[in-house]
Design a protein around this motif. Structure first.
Motif, PDB file in Angstrom:
ATOM      1  N   ASP A   1       0.854  -1.181   0.000  1.00  0.00           N
ATOM      2  CA  ASP A   1       0.000   0.000   0.000  1.00  0.00           C
ATOM      3  C   ASP A   1       0.892   1.234   0.000  1.00  0.00           C
ATOM      4  OD1 ASP A   1      -2.235   1.541  -0.030  1.00  0.00           O
ATOM      5  OD2 ASP A   1      -2.820   1.173   2.049  1.00  0.00           O
ATOM      6  N   SER A   2       0.424   2.318  -0.631  1.00  0.00           N
ATOM      7  CA  SER A   2       1.204   3.557  -0.674  1.00  0.00           C
ATOM      8  C   SER A   2       0.264   4.737  -0.837  1.00  0.00           C
ATOM      9  CB  SER A   2       2.215   3.531  -1.830  1.00  0.00           C
ATOM     10  OG  SER A   2       1.563   3.360  -3.075  1.00  0.00           O
ATOM     11  N   SER A   3       0.730   5.876  -0.330  1.00  0.00           N
ATOM     12  CA  SER A   3      -0.051   7.107  -0.441  1.00  0.00           C
ATOM     13  C   SER A   3       0.893   8.286  -0.305  1.00  0.00           C
ATOM     14  CB  SER A   3      -1.135   7.170   0.640  1.00  0.00           C
ATOM     15  OG  SER A   3      -0.549   7.205   1.933  1.00  0.00           O
ATOM     16  N   ALA A   4       0.395   9.470  -0.661  1.00  0.00           N
ATOM     17  CA  ALA A   4       1.160  10.711  -0.522  1.00  0.00           C
ATOM     18  C   ALA A   4       0.187  11.828  -0.162  1.00  0.00           C
ATOM     19  CB  ALA A   4       1.913  11.036  -1.805  1.00  0.00           C
ATOM     20  N   ASP A   5       0.551  12.633   0.840  1.00  0.00           N
ATOM     21  CA  ASP A   5      -0.392  13.604   1.395  1.00  0.00           C
ATOM     22  C   ASP A   5      -0.224  15.024   0.876  1.00  0.00           C
ATOM     23  OD1 ASP A   5      -1.511  11.610   2.928  1.00  0.00           O
ATOM     24  OD2 ASP A   5      -0.258  12.022   4.679  1.00  0.00           O
ATOM     25  N   GLN A   6       0.887  15.333   0.181  1.00  0.00           N
ATOM     26  CA  GLN A   6       1.125  16.709  -0.253  1.00  0.00           C
ATOM     27  C   GLN A   6       1.029  16.877  -1.764  1.00  0.00           C
ATOM     28  OE1 GLN A   6       4.982  17.771   1.372  1.00  0.00           O
ATOM     29  NE2 GLN A   6       4.074  18.531   3.263  1.00  0.00           N
ATOM     30  N   THR A   7       0.378  15.961  -2.434  1.00  0.00           N
ATOM     31  CA  THR A   7       0.373  16.004  -3.896  1.00  0.00           C
ATOM     32  C   THR A   7      -0.420  17.169  -4.463  1.00  0.00           C
ATOM     33  OG1 THR A   7      -1.526  14.511  -3.999  1.00  0.00           O
ATOM     34  CG2 THR A   7       0.663  13.512  -4.046  1.00  0.00           C
TER      35      THR A   7
END
Length: 650
Positions: free
Chosen positions: A352-358
């Motif tokens: 699983d992966s995510s990014a919060d400042q995109t």
């Protein structure tokens, strides 16, 4: 198949800048250099995140999106007792990933005898080329039940010179300290706690557009081992750890720059957890367990006019990335008869992966990460959690002549995109200078096969293997040429999935002429192919090998090693039609190293030698392009180097 073992292969004496530098000199391995520190190890044509690196059971994530500081750069060799490299289909324990190999830096504290209370070792060395020096301390104290070990290391170097006397920006400084405490109430039980820190300053990189004024790591870990002498449970192993890296790079504090100033502070952290249990079951042994690895990475690039510290956001290069991998595995090893063994394994992994400042927009005309992802891929969200099964089958059999063994093995394993491949978002007004990760990347599926022969006798050790890896959804760093899945045709650096194959062979031999004389040789080759586009994979080492001889007596050893590599003309060197990562073809080369050691008594030993005796000018094919050179060429290796080291032990 476990490389770097001192009982089978020639021990290396010459000083190294870090763990990657050490490994790149071992038979069958290679490396990629962009400076004097931070060599990225290559195993069977695979590098970077395709090789799993564990430092005493803990994973670590470098702080540089461009890999100035791969995990091995935080592994001073003095901190570890053994370095194991596991290649090919052998185990599921250290997944996921590890499709090139598994690198295990390991240390331990031996239980003290009843009349023993302390051990001490001091080591110091100097190399004339670049004025490199190192000192280290290894001190242990304790009794039969309690042990403590303190390790310290410091090293520094100025810029080295190549064989033509040209200065290569490569200076660095690094210090480290490590503490381990162990409780061993019985021979079969051990509990360890440990903490370590490394600090690097003023690290220069000829192969990058920036240098690193600071690069720091801090690690804490807990290990438990229990191997009861009776019962069906053979062993219980628990490894947990937390590793944090703080890294700074800029283009002005360590090099002249009258243009735009840039700086990139970054932070990463990794939580590692691994539990393994071995159980006797029928005629075999079950090896089962679970592991978890959680990674966080953040990097922001700031820009501004020359003369003032940059404060304006240019790019959210790692936009608060979070990445996790959870796995369950089981292996069953049986011996159908006295001459053979069979290993069967299954593994389940979830990524699983995510990014919060995109969605953050830098000031001015620069795009947010989402804007870059949309421009090049037409999507902003990462794929939903991906999962899959891996499998391992390995059969070994002792053949007629005593000491001769054959094996055949196959494995399917998975690898997820790293934070750079999936989320990097580096802005630039010039498209060719942009670097854009792909949130929609699929996980790689590696289908590996290997067959080999091993022969061992009092005089001989012979090991040969042929191996192949056929990869579905190989993650390729490429240029935007309007390929399938790429919306632009402007030459920006992008990532996409392709089909690929890596096929090669390896051979190693050691022959003891007598009690004192020994010769050894090694040869390795791999052919990497991007089968989707029918072109060579980039950054594949050419045919390479070594031949050595050494003479050993009770008090001394002397040896010589002849190393060589063929010309690499299978390259992906044109950014207008391919990735351009290789830059150019690379000529072949040969070198000769001499080294020796002499032990005056059980407390004092001196080592010394000459590397690159004939002062050749040559480059490793996988080195990065030297951005300080007037010509487009790879970073040249150090020329002739004379070194000496002293060890005092008690």
């Amino acid at each position: 198949q476990i490389w770097g073992r001192k009982d089978l292969f020639r021990e290396q004496d010459s000083p190294t800048s870090d763990g990657g530098d050490y490994l790149s000199r071992l038979s069958g391995l290679s490396g990629s250099r962009m400076g004097g520190h931070g060599t990225d190890v290559i195993i069977r044509g695979q590098q970077q995140d395709r090789n799993n690196v564990l430092l005493d059971g803990c994973a670590i994530q470098g702080g540089c999106p461009n890999r100035m500081d791969p995990p091995t750069s935080y592994a001073p060799v003095e901190f570890y007792d053994t370095v194991r490299v596991i290649k090919g289909p052998q185990t599921l324990r250290y997944g996921p990933g590890g499709t090139g190999g598994i690198i295990l830096f390991e240390r331990s504290i031996r239980r003290f005898a009843a009349d023993e209370r302390a051990r001490l070792s001091l080591d110091a060395g100097y190399t004339d080329n670049g004025g490199a020096w190192h000192t280290s301390l290894d001190a242990s104290a304790g009794n039969e039940n309690w042990q403590a070990r303190l390790l310290g290391s410091t090293r520094a170097a100025d810029n080295y010179k190549d064989g033509d006397g040209q200065v290569i920006p490569s200076a660095y400084k690094q210090q480290g300290i490590s503490f381990t405490g162990a409780y061993t109430p019985r021979e079969d039980t051990r509990l360890e706690i440990g903490a370590e820190t490394t600090r690097a300053q003023d690290v220069l990189f000829a192969g990058a557009m920036m240098d690193s004024p600071e690069s720091d790591s801090d690690t804490v870990r807990l290990r438990y081992r229990h191997a009861p002498e009776t019962g069906r449970i053979r062993s219980v192993e628990l490894d947990t750890g937390y590793a944090a890296v703080s890294h700074l790079m800029d283009n002005y504090s360590l090099r002249p720059n009258m243009g735009m100033w840039m700086r990139v502070p970054s932070d990463t952290s990794v939580i590692t957890g691994r539990l393994n249990v071995q159980i006797e079951a029928g005629i075999g042994l079950i090896d089962t367990g679970l592991n978890f690895q959680g990674t966080e990475a953040e990097a922001v690039r700031y820009g501004g006019p020359a003369g003032t510290e940059p404060t304006t956001v240019n790019s959210y290069m790692w936009p608060e990335v979070e990445r996790s991998a959870t796995g369950l595995y089981g292996e069953y090893q049986i011996s159908p008869d006295e001459a053979s063994s069979l290993l069967l394994g299954l593994r389940y992994d979830r990524f699983d992966s995510s990014a919060d400042q995109t969605s953050l927009d830098p000031p001015g005309m620069m795009m947010s990460p989402d804007g870059l992802y949309t421009m090049y891929y037409g999507r902003t969200e990462p794929r939903a959690p991906q999962q899959g099964m891996g499998i391992l089958i390995r059969y070994e059999r002792n053949l007629g002549p005593e000491g001769l063994k054959a094996y055949v093995a196959g494995q399917r394993s998975l690898r997820d995109a790293d934070p750079t491949e999936r989320f990097i978002a580096a802005n630039n007004p010039k498209p060719m200078m942009r670097w854009v990760g792909n949130p929609g990347l699929r996980i790689e599926s590696h289908n590996r096969g290997e067959a080999g022969l091993v022969y061992q006798s009092p005089q001989w050790l012979l090991a040969g293997a042929v191996h192949g890896d056929w990869v579905d959804d190989f993650i390729l760093r490429d240029r935007a040429h309007g390929q399938e899945g790429i919306r632009m045709n402007d030459g920006a650096r992008v990532y996409r999935n392709v089909s690929a194959s890596l096929i090669g062979y390896e051979f190693e031999a050691t022959y003891a002429f007598s009690e004192h004389w020994r010769a050894n040789g090694a040869l390795a080759y791999v052919r990497g192919e991007n089968t989707t586009d029918d072109r060579a994979l980039p950054q594949i080492p050419p045919l390479a090998g070594s031949v050595g001889v050494d003479y050993t007596r009770d008090k001394y050893r002397v040896g010589a090693v002849f190393r060589f590599a063929a010309r690499q003309d299978r390259v992906d060197d044109n950014p207008m039609t391919g990735s351009g990562i290789d830059g150019s073809e690379t000529p072949g080369w040969t070198t000769l190293d001499l080294e020796g050691r002499y032990r005056f008594n059980r407390h004092l030993e001196v080592r010394g030698g000459i590397r690159i005796c004939f002062d050749q000018t040559y480059a490793i094919h996988t080195n990065l392009t030297d951005l300080f050179s007037d010509q487009t060429e790879k970073i040249i290796e150090p020329g002739r180097s004379i070194w000496v080291a002293l060890n005092l032990s008690y």
